[in-house]
Design a protein around this motif. Sequence first.
Motif, PDB file in Angstrom:
ATOM      1  N   GLU A   1       0.848  -1.196   0.000  1.00 27.19           N
ATOM      2  CA  GLU A   1       0.000   0.000   0.000  1.00 27.19           C
ATOM      3  C   GLU A   1       0.880   1.241   0.000  1.00 27.19           C
ATOM      4  O   GLU A   1       1.788   1.372   0.819  1.00 27.19           O
ATOM      5  CB  GLU A   1      -0.908   0.011   1.230  1.00 27.19           C
ATOM      6  N   PHE A   2       0.602   2.114  -0.931  1.00 27.09           N
ATOM      7  CA  PHE A   2       1.388   3.335  -1.074  1.00 27.09           C
ATOM      8  C   PHE A   2       0.496   4.538  -0.806  1.00 27.09           C
ATOM      9  O   PHE A   2      -0.494   4.756  -1.498  1.00 27.09           O
ATOM     10  CB  PHE A   2       1.981   3.416  -2.482  1.00 27.09           C
ATOM     11  N   ASN A   3       0.850   5.300   0.205  1.00 31.00           N
ATOM     12  CA  ASN A   3       0.134   6.534   0.543  1.00 31.00           C
ATOM     13  C   ASN A   3       1.043   7.717   0.252  1.00 31.00           C
ATOM     14  O   ASN A   3       1.995   7.974   0.997  1.00 31.00           O
ATOM     15  CB  ASN A   3      -0.283   6.532   2.015  1.00 31.00           C
ATOM     16  N   HIS A   4       0.759   8.393  -0.847  1.00 30.21           N
ATOM     17  CA  HIS A   4       1.566   9.570  -1.184  1.00 30.21           C
ATOM     18  C   HIS A   4       1.144  10.748  -0.315  1.00 30.21           C
ATOM     19  O   HIS A   4      -0.044  10.962  -0.062  1.00 30.21           O
ATOM     20  CB  HIS A   4       1.391   9.945  -2.652  1.00 30.21           C
ATOM     21  N   LYS A   5       2.119  11.504   0.149  1.00 32.58           N
ATOM     22  CA  LYS A   5       1.835  12.635   1.036  1.00 32.58           C
ATOM     23  C   LYS A   5       2.399  13.922   0.457  1.00 32.58           C
ATOM     24  O   LYS A   5       3.580  13.992   0.123  1.00 32.58           O
ATOM     25  CB  LYS A   5       2.418  12.383   2.434  1.00 32.58           C
ATOM     26  N   LEU A   6       1.518  14.890   0.331  1.00 34.98           N
ATOM     27  CA  LEU A   6       1.925  16.216  -0.127  1.00 34.98           C
ATOM     28  C   LEU A   6       2.489  16.988   1.060  1.00 34.98           C
ATOM     29  O   LEU A   6       1.833  17.115   2.091  1.00 34.98           O
ATOM     30  CB  LEU A   6       0.726  16.952  -0.715  1.00 34.98           C
TER      31      LEU A   6
ATOM     32  N   THR B   1       5.146  27.917  13.196  1.00 38.51           N
ATOM     33  CA  THR B   1       5.298  27.214  11.927  1.00 38.51           C
ATOM     34  C   THR B   1       5.082  25.714  12.100  1.00 38.51           C
ATOM     35  O   THR B   1       5.577  25.115  13.055  1.00 38.51           O
ATOM     36  CB  THR B   1       6.702  27.462  11.344  1.00 38.51           C
ATOM     37  N   ALA B   2       4.351  25.129  11.159  1.00 39.64           N
ATOM     38  CA  ALA B   2       4.066  23.691  11.187  1.00 39.64           C
ATOM     39  C   ALA B   2       4.381  23.090   9.819  1.00 39.64           C
ATOM     40  O   ALA B   2       4.209  23.736   8.778  1.00 39.64           O
ATOM     41  CB  ALA B   2       2.606  23.430  11.542  1.00 39.64           C
ATOM     42  N   ARG B   3       4.863  21.846   9.840  1.00 41.80           N
ATOM     43  CA  ARG B   3       5.090  21.092   8.610  1.00 41.80           C
ATOM     44  C   ARG B   3       3.973  20.060   8.464  1.00 41.80           C
ATOM     45  O   ARG B   3       3.714  19.300   9.391  1.00 41.80           O
ATOM     46  CB  ARG B   3       6.460  20.403   8.636  1.00 41.80           C
ATOM     47  N   LEU B   4       3.361  20.057   7.293  1.00 40.30           N
ATOM     48  CA  LEU B   4       2.198  19.199   7.068  1.00 40.30           C
ATOM     49  C   LEU B   4       2.501  18.169   5.988  1.00 40.30           C
ATOM     50  O   LEU B   4       3.140  18.485   4.972  1.00 40.30           O
ATOM     51  CB  LEU B   4       0.995  20.041   6.646  1.00 40.30           C
ATOM     52  N   LYS B   5       2.023  16.946   6.204  1.00 36.65           N
ATOM     53  CA  LYS B   5       2.053  15.900   5.192  1.00 36.65           C
ATOM     54  C   LYS B   5       0.616  15.407   5.024  1.00 36.65           C
ATOM     55  O   LYS B   5       0.091  14.722   5.893  1.00 36.65           O
ATOM     56  CB  LYS B   5       2.976  14.755   5.610  1.00 36.65           C
TER      57      LYS B   5
END
Length: 395
Positions: free
Chosen positions: A83-88, A298-302
């Motif tokens: 299973e591949f979950n691509h994250k932006l 500041t936050a980093r989002l995936k």
Amino acid sequence: MKHILVILTLSILFTSCGEDKKNTVEKALESNNLEIIRKKRAELVDEQQALNDKIKMLDDKISVLDTTKNIPLITTFKAKTEEFNHKLELQGNVTTKNLMTLTPEYNGILTNMYVKEGQQVSKGQTLARIDDGGLSQQLAQQQIQSDLAQTTFERQKRLWDEKIGSEIQFLQAKSTYQAQQEAVNQIQQQIAKTIVKAPFSGTIDAVITEQGSVVAAGQTQLMRIVNLDNMYIETEVPERYINNITEGKNVEVNFPVLGKTFTAKVRQTSHVINPTNRTFRAEVAIPNKEKDLKPNLTARLKINDYTNENAIMIPQSIISENAEGEQYVYVVKDKNAKNQGTASRVIIKTGRTQGDNIEVLEGITDNVELIQEGARSVKDGQTVEVLIIDNNKND
């Protein structure tokens, strides 16, 4: 094998003529004659060149007979579906709708400041007061006139109900009373503007203007109030992801400064594209029970924007490209008991990337053995030897 033959050859040659050379060299040195010594040196140089030529002949023959040295050593791994979950990956800022800098609605002197920085306040609580400039006195006078107009109206109404007096007198009394009431209400509204109240429950983050200062309506900043309960992250998403980033999508949130990571969801997306940078706004609701998240942090989002339940992922480093722009990899076929097989070039079609890996959409099936180390040095149809088989590469 090559080195053993060279050593044996040299040993035989040196054994057969070593003693004679030694005696000859010693005699030349003992003669103490320059011409004899030079002549002997020239003879040795010629013999050395002859030996080098013979060694080269041996090396050439070894290279023809030793076919194993032409087989490159490689490592492989087997392709597996997963299973591949691509994250932006995006960057966002923490914010809240309950963050406000309060300004006065009335011009005058700030006579009272009832709160201090860090103080907890409730919605509707009085925070400050501005001098009303005599409005209280005007209200008192106007109230007297309103009371008189009310009394006159009530008496005139009783007479009118008993059919005494004219209708015009009754209507004039009623009109006067209503006008006085409106005047009182207007002054009360003006006085209400001199009182600064909390628009919501929260904390006084900063007191900007000191008591006794002259303030201007809508311009002078009095204080800043904030509520850290309903926090969210706001980010700008490129418009090409408008169909992928929707409400309810899972989001991995990381705060580098706090060293804190947790999972949240997209709670809202904008329906309008920003024409300046071609992005749309997305909000991610976040819990803040510990009150350690602050506005503008500041936050980093995936954000999970794509899922393939039966994806084949391979390292990008093993992919090459031909002159036509086609991507290809090498697989091992017909492997024998000695772990030797044939390298075969396979054209593939790739999809999305995640880190160092890339999704293969066409060209490779489950359990195919791909060349990893040595993938860029082998040739199509070349015999290769598998040194290590890593079946857990993509586990």
